[in-house]
Design a protein around this motif. Structure first.
Motif, PDB file in Angstrom:
ATOM      1  N   ALA A  12       0.824  -1.213   0.000  1.00 29.06           N
ATOM      2  CA  ALA A  12       0.000   0.000   0.000  1.00 29.06           C
ATOM      3  C   ALA A  12       0.858   1.264   0.000  1.00 29.06           C
ATOM      4  O   ALA A  12       0.537   2.246  -0.672  1.00 29.06           O
ATOM      5  CB  ALA A  12      -0.929  -0.004   1.221  1.00 29.06           C
ATOM      6  N   VAL A  13       1.954   1.254   0.746  1.00 27.32           N
ATOM      7  CA  VAL A  13       2.825   2.434   0.823  1.00 27.32           C
ATOM      8  C   VAL A  13       3.441   2.750  -0.535  1.00 27.32           C
ATOM      9  O   VAL A  13       3.478   3.903  -0.964  1.00 27.32           O
ATOM     10  CB  VAL A  13       3.923   2.224   1.889  1.00 27.32           C
ATOM     11  CG1 VAL A  13       4.959   3.330   1.803  1.00 27.32           C
ATOM     12  CG2 VAL A  13       3.303   2.183   3.285  1.00 27.32           C
ATOM     13  N   PHE A  14       3.919   1.726  -1.223  1.00 28.14           N
ATOM     14  CA  PHE A  14       4.515   1.944  -2.542  1.00 28.14           C
ATOM     15  C   PHE A  14       3.457   2.434  -3.539  1.00 28.14           C
ATOM     16  O   PHE A  14       3.738   3.268  -4.401  1.00 28.14           O
ATOM     17  CB  PHE A  14       5.171   0.668  -3.046  1.00 28.14           C
ATOM     18  CG  PHE A  14       6.599   0.525  -2.615  1.00 28.14           C
ATOM     19  CD1 PHE A  14       7.638   0.911  -3.451  1.00 28.14           C
ATOM     20  CD2 PHE A  14       6.909   0.010  -1.367  1.00 28.14           C
ATOM     21  CE1 PHE A  14       8.954   0.788  -3.050  1.00 28.14           C
ATOM     22  CE2 PHE A  14       8.219  -0.128  -0.958  1.00 28.14           C
ATOM     23  CZ  PHE A  14       9.260   0.270  -1.803  1.00 28.14           C
ATOM     24  N   ALA A  15       2.258   1.898  -3.435  1.00 25.30           N
ATOM     25  CA  ALA A  15       1.188   2.337  -4.331  1.00 25.30           C
ATOM     26  C   ALA A  15       0.870   3.816  -4.113  1.00 25.30           C
ATOM     27  O   ALA A  15       0.653   4.571  -5.070  1.00 25.30           O
ATOM     28  CB  ALA A  15      -0.065   1.490  -4.103  1.00 25.30           C
ATOM     29  N   PHE A  16       0.873   4.250  -2.864  1.00 27.71           N
ATOM     30  CA  PHE A  16       0.591   5.659  -2.576  1.00 27.71           C
ATOM     31  C   PHE A  16       1.718   6.556  -3.106  1.00 27.71           C
ATOM     32  O   PHE A  16       1.465   7.648  -3.628  1.00 27.71           O
ATOM     33  CB  PHE A  16       0.429   5.868  -1.067  1.00 27.71           C
ATOM     34  CG  PHE A  16      -0.044   7.243  -0.697  1.00 27.71           C
ATOM     35  CD1 PHE A  16      -1.380   7.581  -0.798  1.00 27.71           C
ATOM     36  CD2 PHE A  16       0.854   8.210  -0.252  1.00 27.71           C
ATOM     37  CE1 PHE A  16      -1.824   8.855  -0.465  1.00 27.71           C
ATOM     38  CE2 PHE A  16       0.424   9.479   0.079  1.00 27.71           C
ATOM     39  CZ  PHE A  16      -0.917   9.805  -0.025  1.00 27.71           C
ATOM     40  N   GLY A  17       2.957   6.093  -2.987  1.00 24.97           N
ATOM     41  CA  GLY A  17       4.078   6.870  -3.507  1.00 24.97           C
ATOM     42  C   GLY A  17       3.998   7.057  -5.013  1.00 24.97           C
ATOM     43  O   GLY A  17       4.285   8.135  -5.542  1.00 24.97           O
TER      44      GLY A  17
END
Length: 254
Positions: free
Chosen positions: A185-190
């Motif tokens: 999820a963190v990478f997707a938000f970035g």
């Protein structure tokens, strides 16, 4: 002369648009399979982005086709503005993609959703990156030859797609093999933030070209010196700039 108005340049731009559509169709099928197999949020965002890539590439094809049409009575400065409008359409799509990915990333992070079958996702993302690298190289060759704004904007979008695929690989690896929950999820938000930044830069270039087209029209109407000159010759019409009007009565016999 507008670089994109040459018949040879128009053909190059169309071939680049066809290549973009072909790559988008290939990646769309592979990523749809990967989403079903992995349940990855980052991969889902990548799939949504590729779907928008396809729509944007179709808009690019339409824009470069119209932009390559010669000037006529209704478009005295050519049809180059169509490319700018196609680029703006892509900016809207990129922005919507960024918002959708960011929303899904936050939802997955808060819900503790974790992907499965990371190997499938990594393989698909690797193939997608190889295909994207090849497309970007070809697009850069066309851009150097034609200066097409629509192809340039499409190139920016596929650069973002390249980074998104890399982020998917990193997210799956960290989550599945390292055990770092929430990495997907963190990478997707970035990547959503990166897409938004790319959309902002592309919009500035499109607005600048639209402004150049507008100044060309103004410069032709009033005959004044403007920094942006028309790309085609204006239609012939009478010029009254040297006529002086006077309200004084004329003397008899003159």
């Amino acid at each position: 002369m507008d670089m994109t108005s040459s018949p040879d340049h128009g053909a190059l731009n169309r071939r680049a648009a066809y290549a973009s559509i072909a790559v988008a169709l290939l990646l769309l099928g592979m990523k749809a399979y990967a989403v079903i197999s992995t349940g990855s949020t980052a991969m889902l965002g990548s799939l949504a982005d590729t779907g928008l890539d396809l729509i944007a590439s179709l808009a690019t094809l339409l824009g470069v086709w119209i932009g390559a049409q010669p000037a006529d009575a209704n478009h005295r400065f050519g049809h180059g503005k169509a490319e700018s409008l196609a680029a703006m359409f892509q900016v809207v799509l990129i922005s919507l993609s960024a918002l959708g990915i960011a929303y899904r990333a936050i939802e997955s992070f808060l819900g503790g959703v974790r992907p499965a079958e990371a190997e499938t996702g990594v393989l698909v993302s690797g193939i997608a990156m190889a295909a994207t690298f090849a497309l970007l190289a070809y697009q850069r060759r066309v851009i150097r030859a034609t200066g097409s704004l629509a192809i340039t904007t499409d190139n920016v979008h596929y650069q973002s797609d390249l980074l998104l695929n890399l982020a998917v690989i990193a997210a799956l690896a960290l989550d599945h093999w390292v055990g770092l929950a929430g990495a997907d999820a963190v990478f997707a938000f970035g990547i959503a933030l990166w897409l938004g930044w790319g959309a902002w830069g592309a919009s500035q270039a499109a607005i600048e070209q639209i402004g150049r087209n507008a100044w060309s029209v103004v410069g032709d109407v009033d005959g004044g010196p403007h920094p942006f000159r028309p790309t085609t010759k204006a239609l012939n019409r009478p010029n009254f700039s040297g006529v002086r009007l006077s309200s004084q009565p004329r003397a008899a016999g003159t």
